[in-house]
Every structure is written in C-alpha cells, then in structure tokens.
Write a protein that holds these residues in place. Structure first.
Motif, PDB file in Angstrom:
ATOM      1  N   LYS A   1      71.053  26.532  13.532  1.00  0.00           N
ATOM      2  CA  LYS A   1      69.879  25.694  13.806  1.00  0.00           C
ATOM      3  C   LYS A   1      68.599  26.515  13.713  1.00  0.00           C
ATOM      4  O   LYS A   1      67.542  26.000  13.393  1.00  0.00           O
ATOM      5  N   LYS A   2      68.728  27.814  13.992  1.00  0.00           N
ATOM      6  CA  LYS A   2      67.553  28.689  14.043  1.00  0.00           C
ATOM      7  C   LYS A   2      67.312  29.447  12.735  1.00  0.00           C
ATOM      8  O   LYS A   2      66.195  29.821  12.447  1.00  0.00           O
ATOM      9  N   ALA A   3      68.367  29.729  11.980  1.00  0.00           N
ATOM     10  CA  ALA A   3      68.225  30.607  10.813  1.00  0.00           C
ATOM     11  C   ALA A   3      68.808  29.961   9.574  1.00  0.00           C
ATOM     12  O   ALA A   3      69.729  29.157   9.641  1.00  0.00           O
ATOM     13  N   LYS A   4      68.275  30.349   8.450  1.00  0.00           N
ATOM     14  CA  LYS A   4      68.810  29.895   7.178  1.00  0.00           C
ATOM     15  C   LYS A   4      69.986  30.794   6.816  1.00  0.00           C
ATOM     16  O   LYS A   4      69.847  32.019   6.773  1.00  0.00           O
ATOM     17  N   PRO A   5      71.173  30.202   6.541  1.00  0.00           N
ATOM     18  CA  PRO A   5      72.344  31.029   6.250  1.00  0.00           C
ATOM     19  C   PRO A   5      72.250  31.738   4.898  1.00  0.00           C
ATOM     20  O   PRO A   5      71.580  31.268   3.987  1.00  0.00           O
ATOM     21  N   LEU A   6      72.920  32.863   4.810  1.00  0.00           N
ATOM     22  CA  LEU A   6      72.991  33.632   3.577  1.00  0.00           C
ATOM     23  C   LEU A   6      74.320  33.368   2.888  1.00  0.00           C
ATOM     24  O   LEU A   6      75.302  33.037   3.529  1.00  0.00           O
ATOM     25  N   TYR A   7      74.357  33.546   1.582  1.00  0.00           N
ATOM     26  CA  TYR A   7      75.602  33.407   0.838  1.00  0.00           C
ATOM     27  C   TYR A   7      76.023  34.786   0.379  1.00  0.00           C
ATOM     28  O   TYR A   7      75.250  35.513  -0.221  1.00  0.00           O
TER      29      TYR A   7
END
Length: 182
Positions: A85-91
């Motif tokens: 909810k707080k951070a944009k996920p990395l791939y």
C-alpha cells in the motif's frame, strides 16, 4: 518439538526457543514474501524480519489454534499488504527466489528457468488479492478454508479469487506461448 511447546517457552522468556522457531520458518516466510513482492529479495528479507519481530512483540497473545505456520503466514500477508500500500513493487529475476536443482542437461536447466520465470512473471501480473491466494494454494498447499482464515476473506471469495487468478494465469501463459494450451 511441537511449535506450541516452543511458543510456551518463548512466552516464558526462552530466547533459544525463539531462534528455533525462526530457523524453522524463516525460509518459508521469506519465500512467501519474495513471491508476494514480485521477487524483490531485499524487501522480502526486511519484511520477513518484521514478521518475526511482530511475532515476538505479540508472543503473549499466541494461542494453540491451528497450524503455527498459518499464523505466521497471516502476519506475512498483512505485513506485505501494508508494504504494498505504501511502496511500488519491484520486478526481479526469478533466480533470486530459489535455486533450481542440479541437472546434467544444461538445456533442460535453461528451459526450466524460462518456465519458472514465465510463471512468476504471470503471477506478478495478478492483482495482489489473487496473487497471495495463488501463492498460498500452490506454493504452500493450503486448503481453501486455511487461506480464507489467513486472508480474512470468506471461503466463497477465496474460491472465486483462486478461480479468476488461475484463468488469468492460463490466458497469460497461453498468450506468452503463442496460443498453445497450458
């Protein structure tokens, strides 16, 4: 030792018992977090640490209800949800998730890596609520009722999300392979 004997020892201040619990479940919780966070090993390690810290902070409220791993997975699901909810996920590359078993045939190893990467990428495309259900069902072999308890969703909701997630994965993988049946 049974997990809840260890929990009682931890509740009594036995730090060795806590280390045993961490050693027993760290890898499993880490892999869940890593898969749930699209293969980000650093964030997964941080969140895994948070899971065990939350366990320790709330150790006095732990009761013998069901499987202890499911209790930890519930904490992991909530912690991952709060993080996303707080951070944009990395791939990340799938190789960070797990080592593949040695095989004599290098071509088979490459093919297996590609298949794992395709599957993980497909899972990463799912909405979080479907992704965590797919992970809990197929990587942890949990029953629908257990998943419902962990995710705080109804059994019918879990079934629906699982079915929708599987259909999306099938479509994605069929498209990826040029329309072949999965």
């Amino acid at each position: 030792m049974e997990d809840f004997i260890l929990i009682k020892k931890i509740q009594s201040g036995d730090t060795d018992a806590f280390e045993i619990i961490v050693r027993k479940y760290y890898q499993s919780i880490y892999l869940f977090c890593c898969r749930r966070l699209n293969g980000d090993p650093d964030t997964a390690a941080d969140i895994t640490q948070d899971v065990f810290l939350k366990l320790l902070e709330n150790i006095q409220s732990v009761r013998k209800i069901g499987k202890f791993q499911n209790y930890l997975l519930t904490i992991a699901v909530n912690t991952c949800n709060n993080y996303t909810k707080k951070a944009k996920p990395l791939y990340m590359d799938l190789e960070t998730l797990e080592d593949i078993e040695d095989t004599d045939n290098a071509f088979e190893k490459i093919e297996l890596n590609e298949l794992k990467a395709q599957i993980q990428y497909a899972i990463n495309t799912l909405p979080d609520y479907q992704k965590e259900i797919i992970i809990l069902r197929f990587y942890y072999d949990l029953k629908i009722r257990e998943i419902a308890t962990i995710t705080k969703a109804s059994v019918s909701t879990v079934k629906s999300r699982l079915q929708q997630g599987i259909k999306k994965l099938e479509r994605y993988l069929a498209d990826f392979r040029g329309g072949d049946n999965v």
